[in-house]
Design a protein around this motif. Structure first.
Motif, mmCIF file in Angstrom:
data_model
loop_
_atom_site.group_PDB
_atom_site.id
_atom_site.type_symbol
_atom_site.label_atom_id
_atom_site.label_comp_id
_atom_site.label_asym_id
_atom_site.label_seq_id
_atom_site.Cartn_x
_atom_site.Cartn_y
_atom_site.Cartn_z
ATOM 1 N N ALA A 296 -1.869 -39.158 -17.656
ATOM 2 C CA ALA A 296 -3.103 -39.797 -16.607
ATOM 3 C C ALA A 296 -4.024 -40.664 -17.267
ATOM 4 O O ALA A 296 -4.284 -40.728 -18.397
ATOM 5 N N ALA A 297 -4.587 -41.301 -16.467
ATOM 6 C CA ALA A 297 -5.627 -42.165 -16.844
ATOM 7 C C ALA A 297 -6.867 -41.340 -17.109
ATOM 8 O O ALA A 297 -6.820 -40.258 -16.408
ATOM 9 N N PRO A 298 -7.716 -41.686 -17.659
ATOM 10 C CA PRO A 298 -8.884 -40.825 -18.126
ATOM 11 C C PRO A 298 -9.386 -39.925 -16.973
ATOM 12 O O PRO A 298 -9.778 -38.935 -17.101
ATOM 13 N N GLU A 299 -9.803 -40.758 -15.842
ATOM 14 C CA GLU A 299 -10.485 -40.331 -14.934
ATOM 15 C C GLU A 299 -9.662 -39.152 -14.124
ATOM 16 O O GLU A 299 -10.085 -38.373 -13.471
ATOM 17 N N PHE A 300 -8.327 -39.185 -14.307
ATOM 18 C CA PHE A 300 -7.346 -38.287 -13.724
ATOM 19 C C PHE A 300 -6.985 -37.090 -14.715
ATOM 20 O O PHE A 300 -6.169 -36.305 -14.444
ATOM 21 N N SER A 301 -7.436 -37.425 -16.026
ATOM 22 C CA SER A 301 -7.176 -36.545 -17.058
ATOM 23 C C SER A 301 -8.004 -35.244 -17.387
ATOM 24 O O SER A 301 -7.733 -34.039 -17.542
ATOM 25 N N CYS A 302 -9.297 -35.920 -17.428
ATOM 26 C CA CYS A 302 -10.432 -34.823 -17.752
ATOM 27 C C CYS A 302 -10.423 -34.035 -16.239
ATOM 28 O O CYS A 302 -9.771 -34.468 -15.177
ATOM 29 N N ASP A 303 -11.316 -32.975 -16.026
ATOM 30 C CA ASP A 303 -11.281 -32.179 -15.070
ATOM 31 C C ASP A 303 -11.704 -32.849 -13.679
ATOM 32 O O ASP A 303 -12.430 -33.612 -13.476
ATOM 33 N N ASN A 304 -10.860 -32.755 -12.604
ATOM 34 C CA ASN A 304 -10.818 -33.623 -11.428
ATOM 35 C C ASN A 304 -10.409 -32.758 -10.245
ATOM 36 O O ASN A 304 -9.449 -31.767 -10.458
ATOM 37 N N ALA A 305 -10.682 -33.160 -8.970
ATOM 38 C CA ALA A 305 -10.146 -32.561 -7.853
ATOM 39 C C ALA A 305 -8.959 -33.556 -7.286
ATOM 40 O O ALA A 305 -8.483 -33.015 -6.247
ATOM 41 N N ALA A 306 -8.527 -34.355 -7.823
ATOM 42 C CA ALA A 306 -7.412 -35.244 -7.252
ATOM 43 C C ALA A 306 -6.154 -34.583 -7.099
ATOM 44 O O ALA A 306 -5.297 -34.452 -6.034
ATOM 45 N N GLY A 307 -6.101 -33.575 -8.211
ATOM 46 C CA GLY A 307 -4.730 -32.979 -8.177
ATOM 47 C C GLY A 307 -4.780 -31.730 -6.863
ATOM 48 O O GLY A 307 -3.586 -31.507 -6.276
ATOM 49 N N THR A 308 -6.047 -31.114 -6.646
ATOM 50 C CA THR A 308 -5.862 -30.231 -5.597
ATOM 51 C C THR A 308 -5.844 -30.880 -4.155
ATOM 52 O O THR A 308 -5.155 -30.267 -3.216
ATOM 53 N N ALA A 309 -6.155 -32.121 -4.217
ATOM 54 C CA ALA A 309 -6.081 -32.949 -3.046
ATOM 55 C C ALA A 309 -4.688 -33.312 -2.701
ATOM 56 O O ALA A 309 -3.866 -33.067 -1.714
ATOM 57 N N VAL A 310 -3.939 -33.767 -3.912
ATOM 58 C CA VAL A 310 -2.556 -33.889 -3.845
ATOM 59 C C VAL A 310 -1.556 -32.767 -3.449
ATOM 60 O O VAL A 310 -0.612 -32.743 -2.592
ATOM 61 N N PHE A 311 -2.043 -31.395 -4.094
ATOM 62 C CA PHE A 311 -1.453 -30.271 -3.789
ATOM 63 C C PHE A 311 -1.542 -30.011 -2.165
ATOM 64 O O PHE A 311 -0.449 -29.557 -1.493
ATOM 65 N N ALA A 312 -2.446 -30.126 -1.599
ATOM 66 C CA ALA A 312 -2.596 -29.976 -0.128
ATOM 67 C C ALA A 312 -1.767 -30.667 0.535
ATOM 68 O O ALA A 312 -1.196 -30.506 1.563
ATOM 69 N N ALA A 313 -1.796 -31.937 0.289
ATOM 70 C CA ALA A 313 -1.075 -32.945 0.925
ATOM 71 C C ALA A 313 0.380 -32.824 0.799
ATOM 72 O O ALA A 313 1.235 -32.871 1.819
ATOM 73 N N LEU A 314 1.101 -32.022 -0.343
ATOM 74 C CA LEU A 314 2.406 -31.790 -0.435
ATOM 75 C C LEU A 314 2.554 -30.423 0.371
ATOM 76 O O LEU A 314 3.717 -30.383 0.943
ATOM 77 N N LYS A 315 1.563 -29.574 0.169
ATOM 78 C CA LYS A 315 1.831 -28.418 0.611
ATOM 79 C C LYS A 315 2.072 -28.487 2.384
ATOM 80 O O LYS A 315 2.605 -27.876 3.128
ATOM 81 N N GLY A 316 0.953 -29.220 2.726
ATOM 82 C CA GLY A 316 1.026 -29.463 4.312
ATOM 83 C C GLY A 316 1.868 -30.395 4.805
ATOM 84 O O GLY A 316 1.944 -30.685 5.925
ATOM 85 N N ASN A 317 2.839 -30.983 3.880
ATOM 86 C CA ASN A 317 3.866 -32.019 4.329
ATOM 87 C C ASN A 317 2.860 -33.313 4.968
ATOM 88 O O ASN A 317 3.623 -33.820 5.894
ATOM 89 N N PHE A 318 2.004 -33.693 4.392
ATOM 90 C CA PHE A 318 1.341 -34.736 4.815
ATOM 91 C C PHE A 318 1.843 -36.119 4.332
ATOM 92 O O PHE A 318 1.479 -37.185 4.721
ATOM 93 N N ILE A 319 2.638 -35.996 3.139
ATOM 94 C CA ILE A 319 3.163 -37.162 2.413
ATOM 95 C C ILE A 319 4.550 -36.700 2.388
ATOM 96 O O ILE A 319 4.916 -35.442 2.222
#
Length: 319
Positions: A296-319
């Protein structure tokens, strides 16, 4: 790799770890992520926070983070993803994650939108996949590392309908975690917590290269001796730059051994490195030269909420 969106909408991600208050918006129209995050304040010379203090600071910081995140957004989120525990295993619990979970549940109830709950670890893995443009790997088997202040885990990642990614431990640190080692050595050298960036900056001033044989037990490592060794180096008058380099090279050597052990067990698989420690340039450059790997780029490697947003997008079939 983002698929064509089913609908164009914003997905909110929340993560309230023991280091950082973080919120993110995933835009399904173009696959971009906007993040706002803030480190929890730690007094100089101290190693982290008590959970009660972390909860207090998240409670204060979350409204400011959310306000800034939604500046010029123009629409409410269609769903929320949130980390509610460190790992998806029985007994995994930290009070600080209640802050994000409580806000997510409240937003879900008020707005009538779904809330998708995951672990901090899965969030890290998905953030790394997103950053490397390899979200397609969420549908395959791969080796994932989560290396931070609380974990030094080598995992077999497999597709999972409920959790998107099912992570099975292949190796870990049996004592001190890599991020703990970085912070303890950093404080020893007079750096501010968290010490990752400062230790890397020191190490990059060193020209030393060490032959290191890390202490291993199968696919797991032991890092407590690293702190003791660095302390002895300091007592012997060695430079902070060389001590920092030794610390990072030792961690890198341990992760390299763990990786080879996992690949010997599981066969040739892609390796994804996530977690704050993996944003270190010295470690990354070495591992990238040795393995078919993604970082991951540093801003996505250290603690971040991007992964939880992606999780919701995948779980909800939004992407």
């Amino acid at each position: 790799m983002i698929r064509t969106p089913v609908q164009e909408m914003k997905i909110l991600g929340l993560d309230t770890s023991n280091y950082t208050t973080s919120a993110a918006l995933f835009d399904t129209s173009d696959g971009t992520v906007k993040q706002v995050k803030r480190l929890l304040p730690v007094k100089k010379g101290e190693l982290g926070l008590r959970q009660s203090d972390a909860v207090f600071h998240h409670t204060r910081q979350l409204p400011e983070i959310i306000t800034k995140l939604f500046e010029d957004c123009g629409e409410a989120p269609a769903a929320v993803g949130v980390s509610v525990r460190p790992r998806n295993i029985d007994g995994s619990y930290m009070p600080c994650f209640l802050c994000g979970e409580g806000l997510a549940d409240s937003l879900g109830a008020v707005n009538g939108i779904p809330v998708y709950k995951t672990s901090h670890q899965v969030g890290h893995i998905l953030a790394a996949l997103y950053s490397a443009d390899r979200l397609d790997l969420a549908g395959e088997r791969f080796i994932a590392f989560h290396v931070s202040g609380g974990t030094t885990d080598c995992l077999l990642a497999e597709p999972d309908e409920e959790n998107i990614v099912r992570a099975t431990e292949l190796g870990t640190s049996l004592d001190l975690k890599a991020g703990q080692a970085v912070d303890r050595v950093g404080l020893m050298l007079g750096l501010d917590f968290p010490c990752g960036r400062g230790l890397e900056a020191l190490a990059l001033k060193s020209s030393r290269s060490y032959k290191i044989k890390p202490t291993m037990k199968g696919g797991s490592c032991c890092l407590s001796g690293l702190e003791n060794k660095c302390g002895k180096m300091l007592e012997a008058g060695e430079s902070p730059e060389d001590i920092a380099m030794y610390c990072l090279q030792y961690i890198c050597a341990a992760i390299e051994k763990m990786t080879r052990y996992a690949l010997d067990m599981q066969g040739k698989l892609p390796v994804v490195f996530a977690g704050g420690v993996m944003s270190d340039k010295i470690i990354r450059d070495r591992l990238e030269s040795e393995f078919d790997s993604y970082f991951a780029a540093p801003e996505f490697s250290c603690d971040n909420a991007a992964g939880t947003a992606v999780f919701a997008a995948l779980k909800g079939n939004f992407i």
